[in-house]
Design a protein around this motif. Sequence first.
Motif, PDB file in Angstrom:
ATOM      1  N   UNK A   1       0.732  -1.072  -0.123  1.00  0.00           N
ATOM      2  CA  UNK A   1      -0.044  -0.075  -0.154  1.00  0.00           C
ATOM      3  C   UNK A   1       0.806   1.226   0.107  1.00  0.00           C
ATOM      4  N   UNK A   2       1.983   1.385   0.898  1.00  0.00           N
ATOM      5  CA  UNK A   2       2.731   2.218   0.732  1.00  0.00           C
ATOM      6  C   UNK A   2       3.468   2.705  -0.502  1.00  0.00           C
ATOM      7  N   UNK A   3       4.112   1.685  -0.994  1.00  0.00           N
ATOM      8  CA  UNK A   3       4.601   1.748  -2.469  1.00  0.00           C
ATOM      9  C   UNK A   3       3.806   2.115  -3.471  1.00  0.00           C
ATOM     10  N   UNK A   4       2.661   1.575  -3.437  1.00  0.00           N
ATOM     11  CA  UNK A   4       1.436   1.927  -4.463  1.00  0.00           C
ATOM     12  C   UNK A   4       1.199   3.516  -4.333  1.00  0.00           C
ATOM     13  N   UNK A   5       1.207   4.156  -3.272  1.00  0.00           N
ATOM     14  CA  UNK A   5       1.019   5.492  -3.078  1.00  0.00           C
ATOM     15  C   UNK A   5       2.113   6.303  -3.535  1.00  0.00           C
ATOM     16  N   UNK A   6       3.150   5.835  -3.399  1.00  0.00           N
ATOM     17  CA  UNK A   6       4.494   6.378  -3.555  1.00  0.00           C
ATOM     18  C   UNK A   6       4.785   6.487  -5.225  1.00  0.00           C
ATOM     19  N   UNK A   7       4.172   5.194  -5.865  1.00  0.00           N
ATOM     20  CA  UNK A   7       4.537   5.306  -7.138  1.00  0.00           C
ATOM     21  C   UNK A   7       3.477   5.874  -8.017  1.00  0.00           C
ATOM     22  N   UNK A   8       2.157   6.106  -7.587  1.00  0.00           N
ATOM     23  CA  UNK A   8       1.055   6.774  -8.328  1.00  0.00           C
ATOM     24  C   UNK A   8       1.032   8.348  -7.811  1.00  0.00           C
ATOM     25  N   UNK A   9       1.740   8.622  -6.797  1.00  0.00           N
ATOM     26  CA  UNK A   9       1.378  10.109  -6.480  1.00  0.00           C
ATOM     27  C   UNK A   9       2.976  10.762  -6.056  1.00  0.00           C
ATOM     28  N   UNK A  10       3.385  11.350  -7.199  1.00  0.00           N
ATOM     29  CA  UNK A  10       5.021  11.882  -7.358  1.00  0.00           C
ATOM     30  C   UNK A  10       4.889  13.023  -6.574  1.00  0.00           C
ATOM     31  N   UNK A  11       6.279  13.366  -6.251  1.00  0.00           N
ATOM     32  CA  UNK A  11       6.519  14.703  -5.439  1.00  0.00           C
ATOM     33  C   UNK A  11       6.198  15.883  -6.450  1.00  0.00           C
ATOM     34  N   UNK A  12       6.265  15.915  -7.504  1.00  0.00           N
ATOM     35  CA  UNK A  12       5.854  17.076  -8.313  1.00  0.00           C
ATOM     36  C   UNK A  12       4.496  17.465  -8.180  1.00  0.00           C
ATOM     37  N   UNK A  13       3.691  16.358  -8.146  1.00  0.00           N
ATOM     38  CA  UNK A  13       2.320  16.646  -7.994  1.00  0.00           C
ATOM     39  C   UNK A  13       1.928  17.320  -6.775  1.00  0.00           C
ATOM     40  N   UNK A  14       2.640  17.120  -5.730  1.00  0.00           N
ATOM     41  CA  UNK A  14       2.372  17.707  -4.605  1.00  0.00           C
ATOM     42  C   UNK A  14       2.976  19.184  -4.412  1.00  0.00           C
TER      43      UNK A  14
END
Length: 258
Positions: free
Chosen positions: A145-158
């Motif tokens: 679950x943690x890796x899925x959020x990290x892969x699909x929500x990039x730092x540039x989006x934030x």
Amino acid sequence: MYYAPCPKRTGLPREVVKWLQTLDLSFYPRNVRRDFSNGYLVAEVLSHYYPEDFSSHSYDKGTSLSTKQRNWSQIERSLQKQNLHLMKEVIDGVVHCKPGAAELLVQEVYAILTNRGIGDAEGPEADFTDQEYQAQLPALARSTATRAIKNNLTITEIMAKPDINTNQSKAEVILRRHLERKAAERVLSLGRFKVKPKRNQLAAKNRVPPVQGDGCFVSPSSGGTASKLCSLSGWSEAFIPLKEIKVHQPTRCLLVNY
């Protein structure tokens, strides 16, 4: 005439790859997702068809988020002068290096500039996630679950939209999709997760189908006393004709009249 060497895997259709090779680009895109993210190559491709509106000297080759946003905003303004438009969702996916976004954008640019369609091009409903890639992996190698959020929500989006509620909603959508996929895996692989079937599942598996005709079902657990049930109930395990049963106790079921 010299053609740039074709990479082993680009994720682009063959006709699009050949079209890019015929253009005199400053460098050939080895990694489609990375090389098209800042918009410089897109502006260079468009400059071959509209040299007055797209000057390669006006765009930066940097990889920072501000550089990407500045290049793409300039490309969008120049496209509006030619009454051309690119999907905003696809551009955002390219800027944030989403899976499949750059390939879809290049195919869209190819269709606009050459007036040729691509049969296997993805539609606008693409979600730009790694769901297709995860499906190709074995069960033990798939993301948590943690890796899925990290892969699909990039730092540039934030960084582009630092609103907490917006980013939290995106993370919840990713987490919900991940949990739904895990639940489907548990159903399909009961032995791997050591999931015991429920009582209703066992009953549905061992249920005897109804028999046409007159008769009743007998339960072997009745201690020798036949418990008559209508043949439409499908509850017991054995079927015996009604004429061969001698009833010594009253029953609660509906008997068939001859």
